[in-house]
Design a protein around this motif. Structure first.
Motif, short mmCIF file in Angstrom:
data_model
loop_
_atom_site.label_atom_id
_atom_site.label_comp_id
_atom_site.label_asym_id
_atom_site.label_seq_id
_atom_site.Cartn_x
_atom_site.Cartn_y
_atom_site.Cartn_z
N THR A 40 -2.94 6.79 -34.86
CA THR A 40 -4.11 6.05 -35.34
C THR A 40 -3.70 4.81 -36.12
OG1 THR A 40 -5.48 8.05 -35.43
CG2 THR A 40 -6.17 6.20 -36.79
N THR A 46 -10.54 12.07 -27.16
CA THR A 46 -9.43 11.26 -27.65
C THR A 46 -9.66 9.79 -27.36
OG1 THR A 46 -7.90 13.11 -27.31
CG2 THR A 46 -6.94 10.92 -27.54
N SER A 65 -12.52 8.33 -26.98
CA SER A 65 -13.59 7.85 -27.85
C SER A 65 -13.05 7.46 -29.23
CB SER A 65 -14.66 8.94 -28.00
OG SER A 65 -15.68 8.55 -28.89
N TRP A 66 -12.08 8.22 -29.71
CA TRP A 66 -11.48 7.92 -31.01
C TRP A 66 -10.75 6.59 -30.98
CZ3 TRP A 66 -11.64 9.19 -35.95
CH2 TRP A 66 -10.56 8.86 -36.78
N TYR A 67 -9.89 6.38 -29.99
CA TYR A 67 -9.07 5.17 -29.94
C TYR A 67 -9.87 3.93 -29.54
CZ TYR A 67 -4.97 8.09 -30.63
OH TYR A 67 -4.05 8.96 -31.16
N ARG A 111 -12.40 2.95 -30.83
CA ARG A 111 -12.90 2.29 -32.04
C ARG A 111 -12.11 1.00 -32.30
NH1 ARG A 111 -13.68 7.08 -36.58
NH2 ARG A 111 -14.67 8.63 -35.24
N MET A 167 -4.43 15.84 -34.28
CA MET A 167 -5.77 15.63 -33.75
C MET A 167 -6.00 16.50 -32.51
SD MET A 167 -7.68 12.03 -32.85
CE MET A 167 -6.57 11.56 -31.51
#
Length: 358
Positions: A154, A181, A183-185, A187, A240
């Motif tokens: 991250t 995963t 969706s998280w990155y 950002r 994660m």
């Protein structure tokens, strides 16, 4: 080209007495473990036989316990205390080496800025992985200036979004955990501005003590009474992934003894288990092989570098990508236990890597 090397070093003292420098002692103990002979061990580490004996006696006096035991037909063996010293050193190295490598890279850059002019260094922020370490070992820093830092996945991606680095190393599981995963990155990654370079495929899984005496094969086994677990640090891609797997299938994190005990690299997790301080952890097959642990794969994933599209034609970036596509680097990656070099160095669109809808 300046090269900075920083290595862990530790000493032991008792009640204000002069400290014992462990460097020679640990090298000697490791060699005795391998050879079963003090004479052969002293020769292999380039110490005189007399000095080796004196060093062992000084250490035994310090601890008040023997470091060696002999038996008919067995040669010279390490006592449990000596074995613990060896494992302590391996654990220190596993935990600190990535941090020290990052610091060495930063110091190199600062010293070179003062002592010589050069083109801007390529900046790499990456979560620690064996394929990345192999790549760094292939680079001629004189021909390809590179500043590298090991960070969580991250943190690396955030740094890329802020233009604080040129490459961000992170990993994405395949299958049902791919979408969350991604969706998280997403950002911080913009498919219009960024693309990916495939580094390697790999297989995270469950590392257990040698011989797996507790029969640990699944995440559910971690909740069994008496099982001690060691985790990766919060913010790491592996942590994660584990939290997603537990949320999907259980058990709950608070049912796992040691869930909040964290190490910062796969090797540090493996060393923690190998030293007897935990029974299991999540990590890479390569780390388990390094410490002769049992390993059960749980999921497949791909390690990527995220890069800005406008940096792809920069000379240093082109040079790095060419290096990643060489047969020599592919061979190094393929030789890592649990790693796959198919497609290493190839450009990948974020939509394809994350399986985004068209």
């Amino acid at each position: 080209m300046l090269t900075v090397h920083i290595r862990p070093h530790w000493e032991i003292s008792v009640k204000g007495e002069p400290p014992l420098d462990t460097a020679d002692l640990l090298g000697l103990l490791l060699s005795i473990q391998d050879t079963g002979s003090i004479a052969q061990a002293a020769k292999s580490v380039k110490l005189s036989y007399r000095y080796a004996w004196g060093l062992l006696r000084t250490a035994e006096t310090l601890f008040g316990e023997q470091l060696l035991q002999t038996g008919r037909g067995r040669g010279t063996q390490l006592t449990p205390l000596a074995q613990k010293l060896v494992w302590a050193d391996r654990r220190i190295a596993a935990r600190l080496s990535p941090t020290l490598q990052s610091l060495a890279s930063e110091l190199e850059a600062e010293l070179v800025r003062i002592t010589a002019s050069r083109t801007r260094a390529l900046r790499m922020d990456a979560s620690h992985g064996f394929a990345v370490a192999a790549l760094l070992g292939c680079i001629d820093r004189g021909a390809l200036p590179l500043d590298s830092r090991y960070r969580t996945s991250t943190d690396a991606v955030v740094a890329l979004a802020r233009r604080e680095c040129d490459l961000a190393g992170f990993h994405v599981p395949l299958g049902r955990f791919q979408a969350p995963t991604a969706s998280w990155y997403l950002r911080w990654l913009d498919p219009e501005q960024h693309c990916l370079v495939r580094v390697a495929g790999r297989h995270p899984g469950l590392s257990a003590a040698r011989g797996n005496p507790l029969g640990l094969r699944t995440l559910a086994d971690l909740a069994r009474p008496g099982v001690r677990f060691v985790n990766r640090q919060a913010g790491s891609g592996t942590r994660m992934l584990l939290e997603m797997m537990l949320a999907a299938d259980g058990p709950p994190p608070d049912a796992i003894q040691g869930f909040n005990n964290a190490e910062f690299t796969h090797s540090a997790v493996a060393a923690y288990i190998a030293s007897g301080m935990a029974d299991a952890g999540i990590g890479m097959r390569a780390a388990s092989a390094q410490f002769k642990l049992d390993f059960t794969p749980l999921v497949n994933e791909v390690y990527y570098f995220a890069v800005r599209r406008d940096a792809l034609e920069e000379p240093a970036m082109r040079q790095l990508l060419e290096l990643m596509r060489t047969p020599a680097y592919h061979k190094l990656v393929a030789a890592l236990p649990g790693y796959d070099a198919r497609g290493t160095g190839e450009m990948v669109e974020i939509a394809d890597a994350f399986a985004l809808p068209a």
